[in-house]
Design a protein around this motif. Sequence first.
Motif, PDB file in Angstrom:
ATOM      1  N   ASN A  97       0.824  -1.217   0.000  1.00  0.00           N
ATOM      2  CA  ASN A  97       0.000   0.000   0.000  1.00  0.00           C
ATOM      3  C   ASN A  97       0.858   1.267   0.000  1.00  0.00           C
ATOM      4  N   PHE A  98       1.799   1.340  -0.937  1.00  0.00           N
ATOM      5  CA  PHE A  98       2.710   2.484  -0.973  1.00  0.00           C
ATOM      6  C   PHE A  98       2.726   3.195  -2.332  1.00  0.00           C
ATOM      7  N   ALA A  99       1.698   2.988  -3.146  1.00  0.00           N
ATOM      8  CA  ALA A  99       1.643   3.667  -4.447  1.00  0.00           C
ATOM      9  C   ALA A  99       1.534   5.174  -4.244  1.00  0.00           C
ATOM     10  N   ASP A 100       1.960   5.938  -5.258  1.00  0.00           N
ATOM     11  CA  ASP A 100       1.922   7.396  -5.174  1.00  0.00           C
ATOM     12  C   ASP A 100       0.514   7.905  -4.910  1.00  0.00           C
ATOM     13  N   GLN A 101      -0.472   7.256  -5.523  1.00  0.00           N
ATOM     14  CA  GLN A 101      -1.861   7.615  -5.298  1.00  0.00           C
ATOM     15  C   GLN A 101      -2.540   6.531  -4.467  1.00  0.00           C
ATOM     16  N   LYS A 102      -3.286   6.958  -3.452  1.00  0.00           N
ATOM     17  CA  LYS A 102      -3.930   5.996  -2.554  1.00  0.00           C
ATOM     18  C   LYS A 102      -4.918   5.120  -3.308  1.00  0.00           C
ATOM     19  N   GLU A 103      -5.721   5.748  -4.178  1.00  0.00           N
ATOM     20  CA  GLU A 103      -6.664   4.982  -5.002  1.00  0.00           C
ATOM     21  C   GLU A 103      -5.945   4.572  -6.285  1.00  0.00           C
ATOM     22  N   ASN A 104      -5.325   3.415  -6.264  1.00  0.00           N
ATOM     23  CA  ASN A 104      -4.538   2.935  -7.400  1.00  0.00           C
ATOM     24  C   ASN A 104      -5.331   1.832  -8.105  1.00  0.00           C
ATOM     25  N   ILE A 105      -5.873   2.156  -9.269  1.00  0.00           N
ATOM     26  CA  ILE A 105      -6.774   1.234  -9.979  1.00  0.00           C
ATOM     27  C   ILE A 105      -6.313   1.083 -11.419  1.00  0.00           C
ATOM     28  N   THR A 106      -6.284  -0.134 -11.905  1.00  0.00           N
ATOM     29  CA  THR A 106      -5.954  -0.398 -13.304  1.00  0.00           C
ATOM     30  C   THR A 106      -7.216  -0.859 -14.033  1.00  0.00           C
ATOM     31  N   ARG A 107      -7.433  -0.256 -15.199  1.00  0.00           N
ATOM     32  CA  ARG A 107      -8.581  -0.631 -16.032  1.00  0.00           C
ATOM     33  C   ARG A 107      -8.103  -1.592 -17.114  1.00  0.00           C
ATOM     34  N   PHE A 108      -8.776  -2.724 -17.219  1.00  0.00           N
ATOM     35  CA  PHE A 108      -8.488  -3.734 -18.230  1.00  0.00           C
ATOM     36  C   PHE A 108      -9.625  -3.768 -19.247  1.00  0.00           C
ATOM     37  N   ILE A 109      -9.308  -4.147 -20.477  1.00  0.00           N
ATOM     38  CA  ILE A 109     -10.335  -4.400 -21.476  1.00  0.00           C
ATOM     39  C   ILE A 109     -10.240  -5.845 -21.937  1.00  0.00           C
ATOM     40  N   VAL A 110     -11.380  -6.388 -22.351  1.00  0.00           N
ATOM     41  CA  VAL A 110     -11.465  -7.765 -22.836  1.00  0.00           C
ATOM     42  C   VAL A 110     -11.710  -7.720 -24.337  1.00  0.00           C
ATOM     43  N   LEU A 111     -10.926  -8.491 -25.083  1.00  0.00           N
ATOM     44  CA  LEU A 111     -10.981  -8.485 -26.548  1.00  0.00           C
ATOM     45  C   LEU A 111     -11.416  -9.844 -27.083  1.00  0.00           C
ATOM     46  N   ALA A 112     -12.186  -9.808 -28.177  1.00  0.00           N
ATOM     47  CA  ALA A 112     -12.640 -11.044 -28.832  1.00  0.00           C
ATOM     48  C   ALA A 112     -12.712 -10.823 -30.331  1.00  0.00           C
ATOM     49  N   ARG A 113     -12.830 -11.924 -31.076  1.00  0.00           N
ATOM     50  CA  ARG A 113     -12.865 -11.810 -32.535  1.00  0.00           C
ATOM     51  C   ARG A 113     -14.190 -11.241 -33.035  1.00  0.00           C
ATOM     52  N   LYS A 114     -15.263 -11.453 -32.278  1.00  0.00           N
ATOM     53  CA  LYS A 114     -16.576 -10.976 -32.699  1.00  0.00           C
ATOM     54  C   LYS A 114     -17.107  -9.951 -31.693  1.00  0.00           C
ATOM     55  N   PRO A 115     -17.801  -8.921 -32.168  1.00  0.00           N
ATOM     56  CA  PRO A 115     -18.409  -7.955 -31.243  1.00  0.00           C
ATOM     57  C   PRO A 115     -19.619  -8.575 -30.556  1.00  0.00           C
ATOM     58  N   ILE A 116     -20.107  -7.910 -29.541  1.00  0.00           N
ATOM     59  CA  ILE A 116     -21.306  -8.361 -28.845  1.00  0.00           C
ATOM     60  C   ILE A 116     -22.390  -7.290 -28.950  1.00  0.00           C
ATOM     61  N   ASP A 117     -23.623  -7.699 -28.741  1.00  0.00           N
ATOM     62  CA  ASP A 117     -24.718  -6.748 -28.585  1.00  0.00           C
ATOM     63  C   ASP A 117     -24.834  -6.398 -27.109  1.00  0.00           C
ATOM     64  N   VAL A 118     -25.092  -5.137 -26.827  1.00  0.00           N
ATOM     65  CA  VAL A 118     -25.225  -4.683 -25.442  1.00  0.00           C
ATOM     66  C   VAL A 118     -26.657  -4.216 -25.215  1.00  0.00           C
ATOM     67  N   SER A 119     -27.285  -4.760 -24.206  1.00  0.00           N
ATOM     68  CA  SER A 119     -28.667  -4.400 -23.897  1.00  0.00           C
ATOM     69  C   SER A 119     -28.781  -2.907 -23.620  1.00  0.00           C
ATOM     70  N   ARG A 120     -29.847  -2.321 -24.121  1.00  0.00           N
ATOM     71  CA  ARG A 120     -30.090  -0.899 -23.849  1.00  0.00           C
ATOM     72  C   ARG A 120     -30.568  -0.678 -22.422  1.00  0.00           C
ATOM     73  N   GLN A 121     -30.785  -1.753 -21.696  1.00  0.00           N
ATOM     74  CA  GLN A 121     -31.239  -1.650 -20.317  1.00  0.00           C
ATOM     75  C   GLN A 121     -30.090  -1.449 -19.337  1.00  0.00           C
ATOM     76  N   ILE A 122     -28.835  -1.514 -19.821  1.00  0.00           N
ATOM     77  CA  ILE A 122     -27.685  -1.382 -18.926  1.00  0.00           C
ATOM     78  C   ILE A 122     -26.770  -0.257 -19.400  1.00  0.00           C
ATOM     79  N   PRO A 123     -25.978   0.334 -18.480  1.00  0.00           N
ATOM     80  CA  PRO A 123     -25.000   1.355 -18.880  1.00  0.00           C
ATOM     81  C   PRO A 123     -23.963   0.741 -19.829  1.00  0.00           C
ATOM     82  N   ALA A 124     -23.653   1.460 -20.895  1.00  0.00           N
ATOM     83  CA  ALA A 124     -22.719   0.931 -21.900  1.00  0.00           C
ATOM     84  C   ALA A 124     -21.682   1.980 -22.273  1.00  0.00           C
ATOM     85  N   LYS A 125     -20.571   1.497 -22.789  1.00  0.00           N
ATOM     86  CA  LYS A 125     -19.532   2.347 -23.361  1.00  0.00           C
ATOM     87  C   LYS A 125     -19.322   1.956 -24.821  1.00  0.00           C
TER      88      LYS A 125
END
Length: 383
Positions: free
Chosen positions: A268-296
């Motif tokens: 617990n000694f990182a320069d910033q206390k809230e130290n978070i890494t964002r990962f992305i998941v990749l695939a050969r085919k895209p997916i459909d995202v429901s309009r009922q959920i938050p999306a990017k």
Amino acid sequence: MTTMQLKKLTDSMDELDKSLLKLLAERNHLAIDIIQTKIAANLPVRDTEHEHQLLNMLLCEGKKYHLDELYITRLYQIIIEDGVLTQQKMLQKHLNANTQKTAKFAFLGPRGSYSHLATRRYADMHFDQLIECGCRSFAEIFQQAEDGLVDYSIVPVENSSSGSINEVYDLLQKTNLHIIGELALPIDHCILAAGDTDLSHIDTVYSHPQPFQQCTQFLAKYTHWKIIYCDSTSSAMEMVANINQPNVAAMGNKAGGELYGLKVLAHNFADQKENITRFIVLARKPIDVSRQIPAKTTILMKTGQQSGALVDALLILRKHNIAMTKLESRPIHGNPWEEMFYVDLQGNLSSVDMQAALKELSAITLFLKVLGCYPSVSLLPMI
């Protein structure tokens, strides 16, 4: 207080903790029943108005028990987000008719790396079984999925302390893979050694370059340490375990260190206390995202070099009320002084506003590509 009295008190607290877990499990079961109803009624997953009402009610209840408001807010933020993400997962399975129970993932490093931990966390949420494929480089991770040797690849794209990972963005410029998911992983860097020793006795530390970049203030206290870069934190931990000397350490995570029999000397000694890494998941085919959920939706675009070209593109997003959560630029290989822009947008690719905005962007940009539309895990806070 006697030892017997203390044990009685701690046993009582342990029983309360088990009761809390049982209640959380019951809450998750209710969340599943709720999403079934929402799917049938075509209602959005998140009801922010109800969340605000719930939080206000809980804060009032908490005052009766002298509980801190910040404590209640943070606790229920986590609980509500977990419920939302559970419902998102169910909606996505329903929409994409996903019956896949076993998935093979490519990630950076041997077992124990942060990428390995992120892979396990993502797979636990979506699949019954995971087949692991550790890779030595980001390029190899991409290639594994492109060649069909794995179902998914997972890579880090940014850290809240050290910023974007340029090599990954450069690979996104050339790949045919699609972004189908994301994951935010809290990072707690540790100094790990093969046995009990003191930090002052360490003279060599192995790790991936990213952790060193995220912990400069801590490292400044140990200027005598020799820093050696490895292709992953897990490779560093494996090397330190094999060397098995009291003066050699690795910077990595606690769970990975346990795999290699290493002990935590500091954390617990990182320069910033809230130290978070964002990962992305990749695939050969895209997916459909429901309009009922938050999306990017993540896009890749190249604007002209005339004055105001990027501003014109961003104004189109504002015109259609589309929020931008990230803008990243990277040089175009083989085209000196030209740049490609990566843009993360809040919104579903299939929405009317997003389609209209992309159509207008296509007309004024030299190049435009959708890298993916996927469920967002970056939920907006309740307050």
